[in-house]
Design an enzyme around this catalytic site. Sequence first.
Site, PDB file in Angstrom:
ATOM      1  N   TYR A 148      80.784  23.880  16.125  1.00 18.41           N
ATOM      2  CA  TYR A 148      80.556  25.084  15.324  1.00 18.41           C
ATOM      3  C   TYR A 148      79.679  26.113  16.023  1.00 18.41           C
ATOM      4  O   TYR A 148      78.876  26.771  15.376  1.00 18.41           O
ATOM      5  CB  TYR A 148      79.886  24.724  13.984  1.00 18.41           C
ATOM      6  CG  TYR A 148      80.584  23.691  13.147  1.00 18.41           C
ATOM      7  CD1 TYR A 148      81.915  23.854  12.769  1.00 18.41           C
ATOM      8  CD2 TYR A 148      79.896  22.561  12.710  1.00 18.41           C
ATOM      9  CE1 TYR A 148      82.546  22.909  11.979  1.00 18.41           C
ATOM     10  CE2 TYR A 148      80.527  21.609  11.917  1.00 18.41           C
ATOM     11  CZ  TYR A 148      81.852  21.789  11.550  1.00 18.41           C
ATOM     12  OH  TYR A 148      82.463  20.858  10.766  1.00 18.41           O
ATOM     13  N   TYR A 176      85.216  21.843   0.556  1.00 16.44           N
ATOM     14  CA  TYR A 176      85.193  21.367   1.945  1.00 16.44           C
ATOM     15  C   TYR A 176      85.511  19.876   1.947  1.00 16.44           C
ATOM     16  O   TYR A 176      84.826  19.098   1.284  1.00 16.44           O
ATOM     17  CB  TYR A 176      83.832  21.600   2.615  1.00 16.44           C
ATOM     18  CG  TYR A 176      83.813  21.013   4.012  1.00 16.44           C
ATOM     19  CD1 TYR A 176      84.379  21.706   5.082  1.00 16.44           C
ATOM     20  CD2 TYR A 176      83.295  19.738   4.255  1.00 16.44           C
ATOM     21  CE1 TYR A 176      84.437  21.149   6.354  1.00 16.44           C
ATOM     22  CE2 TYR A 176      83.348  19.177   5.526  1.00 16.44           C
ATOM     23  CZ  TYR A 176      83.914  19.885   6.571  1.00 16.44           C
ATOM     24  OH  TYR A 176      83.973  19.323   7.826  1.00 16.44           O
ATOM     25  N   ASP A 194      86.302  13.298  -3.832  1.00 19.43           N
ATOM     26  CA  ASP A 194      85.707  13.240  -2.499  1.00 19.43           C
ATOM     27  C   ASP A 194      84.199  13.137  -2.703  1.00 19.43           C
ATOM     28  O   ASP A 194      83.507  14.140  -2.862  1.00 19.43           O
ATOM     29  CB  ASP A 194      86.086  14.499  -1.718  1.00 19.43           C
ATOM     30  CG  ASP A 194      85.402  14.565  -0.347  1.00 19.43           C
ATOM     31  OD1 ASP A 194      84.543  13.708  -0.065  1.00 19.43           O
ATOM     32  OD2 ASP A 194      85.731  15.491   0.420  1.00 19.43           O
ATOM     33  N   LYS A 246      79.484   9.440   4.510  1.00 25.17           N
ATOM     34  CA  LYS A 246      78.096   9.776   4.839  1.00 25.17           C
ATOM     35  C   LYS A 246      77.022   8.737   4.431  1.00 25.17           C
ATOM     36  O   LYS A 246      76.559   7.983   5.268  1.00 25.17           O
ATOM     37  CB  LYS A 246      77.760  11.146   4.262  1.00 25.17           C
ATOM     38  CG  LYS A 246      78.582  12.269   4.929  1.00 25.17           C
ATOM     39  CD  LYS A 246      78.013  13.632   4.654  1.00 25.17           C
ATOM     40  CE  LYS A 246      78.600  14.702   5.538  1.00 25.17           C
ATOM     41  NZ  LYS A 246      79.795  15.376   5.030  1.00 25.17           N
TER      42      LYS A 246
HETATM   43  C1  LIG Z   1      81.139  15.683   5.555  1.00 20.70           C
HETATM   44  C2  LIG Z   1      82.224  15.728   4.560  1.00 20.70           C
HETATM   45  C3  LIG Z   1      83.533  15.318   4.870  1.00 20.70           C
HETATM   46  C4  LIG Z   1      83.938  14.932   6.276  1.00 20.70           C
HETATM   47  O1  LIG Z   1      83.280  13.791   6.740  1.00 20.70           O
HETATM   48  P1  LIG Z   1      83.217  13.515   8.327  1.00 20.70           P
HETATM   49  O2  LIG Z   1      82.558  12.169   8.415  1.00 20.70           O
HETATM   50  O3  LIG Z   1      82.406  14.616   8.912  1.00 20.70           O
HETATM   51  O4  LIG Z   1      84.607  13.494   8.827  1.00 20.70           O
HETATM   52  C5  LIG Z   1      84.474  15.301   3.865  1.00 20.70           C
HETATM   53  N1  LIG Z   1      84.162  15.669   2.618  1.00 20.70           N
HETATM   54  C6  LIG Z   1      82.921  16.068   2.263  1.00 20.70           C
HETATM   55  C7  LIG Z   1      82.629  16.432   0.845  1.00 20.70           C
HETATM   56  C8  LIG Z   1      81.912  16.126   3.225  1.00 20.70           C
HETATM   57  O5  LIG Z   1      80.697  16.558   2.885  1.00 20.70           O
END
Ligand SMILES: *Cc1c(COP(=O)(O)O)cnc(C)c1O
Length: 420
Positions: free
Chosen positions: A10, A138, A241, A270
């Site tokens: 980025y 996102y 998500d 995460k």
């Molecule tokens: C960080 C994130 C992702 C992507 O995860 P990566 O481990 O970076 O591929 C997907 N969805 C959300 C809501 C995120 O915050």
Amino acid sequence: MQDTRLWFPYAQMKHLEVNYEVDTGEGPYIQFTNGMRLLDATCSWWCMIHGYRHPDITQAIHEQADKLAHVMLGGLKNRPAVELANKLVEITPEGLNHVFFSDSGSVGMEVAMKMAVQYWQNQGRTEKAKLASLIKAYHGDTTGCMSVCDPEEGMHSLFSGLLPTQHFAPAPEAGFDAIAEEVTQDIANLRALFEQHHQEIAGFIVEPLLQAAGGLNMYSPIYLQEARKLCDEFEILFIFDEVATGFGRTGKLFAADHAGITPDIMVLSKGLTGGYIGHAATVANDRVFDGFWDDDAGKAFMHGPTFMGNPLACAVALKSIEVFERDDYLGKIAQLNQVLQQELLSFKHPEVKDTRVLGATAVIEVHDAASLKDVQDFAISQGVWLRPFGRFLYTMPPYIITEDELKQITSTMKSWFTEK
Ligand SMILES: *Cc1c(COP(=O)(O)O)cnc(C)c1O
């Protein structure tokens, strides 16, 4: 000049200067080779929830590495993967009973999207092959994920020629504490989208309650409850998500717990491993799993990353969850939430548009991104590592941070406006 062999994310490499090299870390601090130490206000893109060098977690890595660092999940099981699947079924909302592992949040989301589409394929509903998501969403940087990110703001418009087109509902506007009638318009917008396109929508994807990288938009649990009903009415799988929201970030273990509902598919990453090693889990309910259960081999789920169920990652995740429960992280998060509310919600400044707090997440939104130019250098001078994006100056600290340390972060965020 920058060494160009290491390509950073980025950032325009021509103008990027990365002056500081991280050597180690301790609790909420990152420690640099030049001796400097900074409080990490974002816990490394929100994953290092226990902070750095947590003794129990590093020990779990050592012990597992001594035994078995990796083995394929194709036709073989390993104890940490089995135990982590059991644990995730136990702690995720009632009804999520089947865990598919992968190696990152984006891949976990790709798995969820493929699962939703193949679920309908397996029932002969081949027209249901598109997805719906929200403006300001996102969901990751891989191709499928980019297609369900905000199409304008999502950093991915460059690739629109490559991406499949999906359907988008407006971002929910009624805030976390909204009453039912304030959510009516948001729900009407979603209903309108479903009424028009449900025949081709396999799944509706949301970051529940907190749209994170798309602008820290915080919205109502009532929206999730009503969306659950709409998904059932229009035969659409509901996909959460929880890569960012999972493991306490919104104040409960999962954002779904605020709404008291179960999605059909939930994605975790995460915080899953406390950031110590990459891994993800896509967790499905019986309805989805049963859609693949057949004598026909062609109905098997067609995915299988090399590192899925990696024993090191699963052992770390098990330890991370154990520490989370043992050390009452939800209690800690409630205290951090109090501090964030006290310190930030009443903050007013002409350049500031809004301040919002949810769980262990807080943001100062400005009217104009130019207001945040150089804030990172200022924060470093105050001993804090902040990484704002666009119009958003935010903190998502590790949960082990003390109240005083958190106040150092919030006062740095505020004094950027009052002292410059
Ligand atoms: C960080 C994130 C992702 C992507 O995860 P990566 O481990 O970076 O591929 C997907 N969805 C959300 C809501 C995120 O915050």
